[in-house]
Design an enzyme around this catalytic site. Sequence first.
Site, short mmCIF file in Angstrom:
data_model
loop_
_atom_site.label_atom_id
_atom_site.label_comp_id
_atom_site.label_asym_id
_atom_site.label_seq_id
_atom_site.Cartn_x
_atom_site.Cartn_y
_atom_site.Cartn_z
CB ILE A 46 38.63 35.94 53.78
CG1 ILE A 46 38.35 37.15 52.86
CG2 ILE A 46 37.85 36.06 55.09
CD1 ILE A 46 38.83 38.49 53.39
CE LYS A 47 45.29 33.34 59.07
NZ LYS A 47 46.47 33.74 59.89
CB ILE A 48 37.54 30.63 57.14
CG1 ILE A 48 36.93 31.85 56.45
CG2 ILE A 48 36.46 29.80 57.82
CD1 ILE A 48 35.95 31.51 55.34
#
EC number: 2.2.1.2
Length: 372
Positions: free
Chosen positions: A139-141
């Site tokens: 998951i890209k944050i």
Amino acid sequence: MSTPTQDLADAGVSIWLDDLSRQRITTGNLQELIETRNVVGVTTNPTIFQGAISAGVGYEEAIAAQASAGATADDAIFALTTTDVRDACDIFRPIYDATDGIDGRVSIEVSPDLAHDTAATVAEAKKLHAAVDRPNVLIKIPATKAGLPAITEVIAAGISVNVTLIFSLERYAAVIDAYLAGLEQARSADVELSTIHSVASFFVSRVDTEVDKRLAAIGTDDALALKGLAGIANARLAYELFEQRFADKRAQDLVSAGANLQRPLWASTGVKDPALPDTLYVTELVAPGTVNTMPEKTLQATFDHGVIAGDTVTGTYAASHQVFDDLAAAGVDLEDVTQLLEDEGVDKFIASWHELQQTVATALDAAAENDR
């Protein structure tokens, strides 16, 4: 016979493709790149999905189904993108299994509209993770100030994270702290640390684009001689920081408990300046335990004529610090540069996201009209 991409992999660099579309998945193109170009992962972002879905190819039936179900544009985008990422995860699953979870990864980004909202970022990250439902999703944050505590909370929940939009060494240090804090919280909650992975995506070419523009405006011989040097120096010093921080007691205590290192990832590796070699951000950033996520054009250039000469990062730190000193002496404010790039990066992804919302809304309306 060895190829430059094989040489890169042998030097300890994981090659991830910076692109994904349903067409790549269904035509076998993604599998072909795995087999012929040493690709072991994929990254996506709002701009990539905007390009893929606006092209329309491969999405017609899915959009028609969403229209029939009465989905909103946001609902449809969520369904389309998580399906693509899930399918890509399945393609990469053998690599994930063979590398004990280090590679075979596919990244999907939280909505950029949430970049300055910690709680909403955490909720969206958990929702994306549950929807994709594959162990090899990342998951890209974004590494915004609001993103940092979100990274800690999501890591603490046992979810693997790709931290994106890192431009400065100062922010990278904070990202490492956020990751380690998340691992410490996960350990306290008896989450198995070995299942948590993370990469820290350090953007390269955008630094040169902005710095070189400022150097050109200064215009002195000393300033012009520094063009094309800032991005690589910045990334090399990030690797120095990675080596230092993950060798200290705090990190090593976690590693001893089963935690994984947060690998540096070189992003934005497509060369923007035609005066520079098109493989510059590949050949000059070779170091063990790193990831280079490449647009296909850069991947093919590397395969065709990249010269991989082993580690080109370790041992360059003094020279890289000198580049920073010379840039400051020339009048370039790197702190201002990196803050501008972060702000622009978030704004560009938001613009792409809103374009995607409009594209999908229009497609849903058209599909609903055809059903009448």
